[in-house]
Design an enzyme around this catalytic site. Structure first.
Site, PDB file in Angstrom:
ATOM      1  N   TYR A 152       2.412  38.067 135.800  1.00 16.44           N
ATOM      2  CA  TYR A 152       2.977  39.247 136.743  1.00 16.44           C
ATOM      3  C   TYR A 152       2.689  37.836 138.226  1.00 16.44           C
ATOM      4  CZ  TYR A 152       1.228  43.257 134.089  1.00 16.44           C
ATOM      5  OH  TYR A 152       1.122  44.381 133.272  1.00 16.44           O
ATOM      6  N   TYR A 159      13.843  41.479 143.234  1.00 20.62           N
ATOM      7  CA  TYR A 159      13.084  43.114 143.620  1.00 20.62           C
ATOM      8  C   TYR A 159      13.902  43.739 145.159  1.00 20.62           C
ATOM      9  CZ  TYR A 159       9.249  42.194 140.359  1.00 20.62           C
ATOM     10  OH  TYR A 159       8.974  41.434 139.427  1.00 20.62           O
ATOM     11  N   GLU A 171       1.213  52.415 134.194  1.00 23.51           N
ATOM     12  CA  GLU A 171       0.405  51.283 133.945  1.00 23.51           C
ATOM     13  C   GLU A 171       0.097  51.502 132.485  1.00 23.51           C
ATOM     14  OE1 GLU A 171       0.746  48.021 131.820  1.00 23.51           O
ATOM     15  OE2 GLU A 171       2.505  48.021 133.829  1.00 23.51           O
ATOM     16  N   MET A 201       4.053  54.592 128.614  1.00 20.72           N
ATOM     17  CA  MET A 201       4.912  55.463 129.009  1.00 20.72           C
ATOM     18  C   MET A 201       5.627  56.900 128.218  1.00 20.72           C
ATOM     19  SD  MET A 201       8.213  52.596 129.508  1.00 20.72           S
ATOM     20  CE  MET A 201       7.573  51.360 130.327  1.00 20.72           C
ATOM     21  N   GLU A 214      10.942  47.782 134.249  1.00 21.99           N
ATOM     22  CA  GLU A 214      11.480  46.139 134.442  1.00 21.99           C
ATOM     23  C   GLU A 214      11.470  45.650 133.050  1.00 21.99           C
ATOM     24  OE1 GLU A 214       9.181  43.692 137.269  1.00 21.99           O
ATOM     25  OE2 GLU A 214       7.939  45.093 138.027  1.00 21.99           O
ATOM     26  N   GLU A 247      11.775  42.630 124.539  1.00 25.49           N
ATOM     27  CA  GLU A 247      11.076  43.452 125.294  1.00 25.49           C
ATOM     28  C   GLU A 247      11.295  45.018 124.632  1.00 25.49           C
ATOM     29  OE1 GLU A 247       9.778  41.971 128.876  1.00 25.49           O
ATOM     30  OE2 GLU A 247       9.485  39.946 128.153  1.00 25.49           O
TER      31      GLU A 247
END
Length: 804
Positions: A407, A417, A478, A506, A528, A537
């Site tokens: 991360y 960002y 998350e 999610m 993201e 992904e």
């Protein structure tokens, strides 16, 4: 200074006769050279071989039938034949095989003698512990005609087997330079002794030699390394000419394994003070090479002997690179190159004597000056240091819980960002301006960050709310239990409890929950989830799975759209890397890799219009720069084409059909084409793209990129991100979050000039995982007909697919 490249500079004398003793090496190091070259054999050995050949030819000329005369045999080396012996300093020497042999000779006797000499030299160098051997490349005749290249390559292959710890560097001209043979000619070359009956060439071969091509030298290298199966111990020693060839050829060589850049004295110019300097294109090419993952060594060739050898007690000024501005000033357009010996004899000797007195190694001093004045690395180069051409398997964030360091790498991006915050702020402004109803009872816009990770997008959403003055109700979703702990801590320490943190996949989240236990909707869904090829992904599958929580009337997805792009590339270093993985991983060529592509060459380029004339004042200003950055040079524009697109939110009917198919009901059809119920088949894709490749080359695989529209509404235009080299500068310059993706080919495809490449690419799914399949075909037009030249295997990453 830690970011500046280090130049390792060696000295080469083609006529070096004295053995390179420890004293000679020490003297060279005192002058600030890092290494020296040494011949493996002496002139005594050369004379012995010439005598053998002469005796053989005399016997033939005396009338003895050739079939009755045995091929000459070169006796083993004696101490008089070689200056080398095992020593502690041998690792600081670059051994040079005899330049007077001709391994590609059409005359079998010359070829046999050459091979015997070469094998003895390689075997003895390996015995002495030499690490690197420079091998004279094939003759210009062999390069131009292609004749003899297979036997030359076979000799190199045998040498690699003979010396398992030796690294061989093939010395080649950068282009098919007619002066190459003249500059490297040695008295007593075996090549010219080839008998006339073996030198006859066909009319077609003659025509090929009369049409020299700048790519002929690279062609020869491609034959050699292909026969040697991309050995990691085989590389190029590239001789730089005074005038560099086209940028496209420079890029081709930068994609190859360059171990040495050879700078002959003839490649230098003289400035007004008589000091040797390099042209700006040569400076820029060196700077570009020094940014490679493994920068090449530099070898100054025939620029004068090592000073002080005849006077061991003399103090030698060290070539530290601290030159005066005038000494290092570039040569103007009217200045001549370093003079030939004849020209030098006609020049006044005073200037040369003064220059030598002031600096006995002016060429080396200039190279050290270049080292100290390298253009600074760009942001992307500094970030990617160590990642260049390093193959990584794509992330599987749905099945693996990412580490904090992963991360952290993403969060260092200075652009990504910032652009996300712009997109959220623009969406909030538009929401307010258009007076849309919100999904919250308080009137705040409900913003959910799904796949929140360590929370950078949550921070940006809160900041966007603050700057726009539009109130939001923030949610962070998350599934990673470890990141969930950190999100809760951020909510306490940083976000002032403004965020509701939810631990959930999610796709299983039911949406914002109220005190009465009911679940509401989300107005703006932020994620993201994009990978190097946009969808690798599983962003489409994840966002489909969470779309049920999105406001069906006004809901916004950030990103709203993304496209995958690809192009064929030459990537010999990556191909060699995957080849070496094959014994332990039979699927190595059926896996796409995330990689910071660096030493590659784009095979398909677009014709670029000529640049408009420059303002004279700007032109003179530019010419005063002593160094040019590699990025300043004019590069051909790569042809990178779109493969497919995904957009969010999906139309309700498509999702309804997907739900109908899930579970295998009769109303859902007969099942998926690749297995399963077919519930995810709306996310399967196929594309066929065609690329024109003007110059010949080898296709080792496909480079993949993506572009995304984060938000497209309102008066401020679209907020976009891109990793596509053709659009990245305009859309998201200096973004570092994503490296490209590489789809390799098991068997590289050779492309002649003017070939077409057609790429078939599939995104496949069976409801449990997603994978890619890819196929490359090459075509050329002959006599008005399109002829298929080659076709790759069907590659499939199914066994390593991304699990849903």
């Amino acid at each position: 200074m830690g970011d500046m490249p280090v130049f390792y500079v060696g000295q080469h004398e083609s006529k070096r006769s004295a053995p390179v003793s420890e004293h000679v090496l020490q003297q060279a190091q005192d002058c600030n050279y890092d290494m020296l070259t040494t011949p493996i054999t002496t002139s005594h050995f050369h004379s012995r071989v010439l005598t053998l050949l002469s005796s053989y030819q005399a016997e033939i000329e005396a009338g003895t039938p050739e079939s009755d005369v045995p091929t000459p045999l070169v006796a083993p080396l004696t101490p008089a034949d070689t200056p080398l012996s095992p020593s502690e300093t041998i690792s600081q020497l670059l051994a040079v095989t005899s330049p007077w042999i001709d391994l590609a000779s059409p005359d079998p006797v010359i070829a046999s003698l050459s091979l015997q000499v070469f094998n003895q030299e390689i075997a003895y160098a390996a015995f002495c512990g030499v690490g690197n051997v420079i091998v004279q490349g094939p003759s210009l005749h062999s390069i131009c005609s292609g004749q003899g290249l297979p036997q030359y390559a076979r000799a190199i292959q045998e040498a690699l087997d003979m010396g398992p710890y030796l690294n061989l560097q093939i010395l080649l001209p950068m282009a098919g330079d007619p002066s190459w043979d003249d500059s490297s000619a040695v008295m007593g070359d075996l090549g010219p002794f080839a008998r006339p009956e073996y030198l006859q060439v066909s009319a077609e071969e003659q025509r090929q030699e009369e049409k020299p091509s700048q790519l002929q030298s690279w062609d020869a290298w491609n034959v050699i390394r292909s026969i040697c199966k991309y050995s990691s111990r085989l590389s190029v020693a590239l001789s730089l000419p005074r005038h560099l060839p086209a940028m496209s050829l420079q890029s081709r060589w930068c994609s190859e394994p360059l171990r040495l850049l050879v700078l002959p004295g003839s490649s230098f110019l003289e400035n007004k003070l008589g000091y040797p300097v390099l042209s700006k294109p040569n400076q820029a090419f060196i700077a570009r090479c020094m940014r490679l993952k493994t920068p090449p060594w530099l070898l100054l060739s025939d620029v004068g002997p090592i000073p002080g050898l005849n006077d061991p007690d003399s103090l030698i000024p060290v070539a530290d690179g601290y030159l005066s501005a005038s000494a290092a000033a570039d040569a103007g357009d009217t200045q001549s190159p370093s003079p030939t010996p004849a020209e030098a004899a006609r020049q006044p000797q005073q200037k040369q004597a003064q220059k030598t007195k002031n600096d006995p190694t002016p060429h080396l001093s200039y190279i050290r000056y270049l080292q100290r004045n390298q253009p600074p690395k760009s942001l992307i180069e500094r970030f990617g240091s160590g990642y260049q051409d390093y193959l990584q398997s794509p992330l599987q964030p749905l099945t693996d819980n990412l580490e904090s360091i992963t991360y952290e790498v993403f969060e260092k991006d200075p652009i990504k960002y910032e652009w996300y915050e712009r997109a959220i702020a623009q969406a909030l402004r538009d929401w307010k301006a258009q007076s849309k109803t919100t999904s919250s009872s308080s009137g705040a816009v409900v913003v959910a960050v799904v796949g929140a990770g360590r929370g950078p997008l949550v921070t940006r959403a809160l900041r966007a709310s603050e700057t726009t003055g539009v109130a939001i109700e923030a949610w962070a979703v998350e599934k990673n239990p470890n990141a969930y702990v950190l999100l809760q801590r951020h909510n306490e320490d940083t976000w002032k409890r403004q965020v509701t943190v939810v631990k959930s996949d999610m796709r299983a989240w039911k949406g914002p929950h109220g005190e009465d236990g009911t679940h509401g909707k989300v107005d703006i869904l932020v994620s993201e989830l994009l990978g190097s090829f946009a969808d690798n992904e599983l962003s489409p599958e994840c966002l489909d799975g969470v779309q049920h929580v999105l406001n069906p009337e006004h809901g916004i997805s950030i990103p709203s759209l993304y496209t995958a792009h690809l192009t064929p590339i030459a990537a010999p270093r990556l191909h060699a890397d995957i080849l070496h993985r094959l014994p332990s991983d039979p699927q190595a060529f059926d896996l796409p890799y995330v990689v910071m592509l660096h030493a590659i060459d784009f095979l398909s380029t677009k014709a670029t219009p000529p640049a408009p004339p420059q303002d004279p004042s700007q032109q003179s200003k530019k010419s005063r720069k002593s160094m040019s950055s590699p990025q300043d040079q004019e590069q051909p524009e790569s042809d990178i084409q779109q493969a497919w697109q995904f957009s969010h939110p999906l139309p309700a009917k498509i999702l309804a059909q997907s739900h109908l198919r899930r579970g295998g009901s009769a109303a859902g059809g007969g099942g998926g084409a690749t297995g399963g119920d077919g519930a995810n088949e709306h996310n399967a894709r196929f594309s066929r793209t065609r690329f024109q490749c003007p110059s010949r080359g080898v296709c080792h695989g496909l480079a993949g990129y993506f572009e995304t529209v984060l938000y497209a509404g309102g008066a401020d235009g679209e907020v976009e991100l891109s990793t596509n080299p053709a659009t990245m500068e305009a859309k998201s310059k200096d973004m570092i979050s994503w490296f490209p993706i590489f789809f390799p080919l098991k068997t590289p495809i050779y492309l002649p000039d003017g070939a077409d490449v057609e790429v078939s690419m599939w995104r496949q799914t069976d409801d449990r995982k997603v994978w890619y399949e890819w196929l490359v075909e090459a075509f050329v037009e002959l006599g008005g007909r399109r002829v298929r030249l080659g076709i790759s295997e069907m590659h499939s990453s199914k066994k390593n697919g991304c699990l849903m």
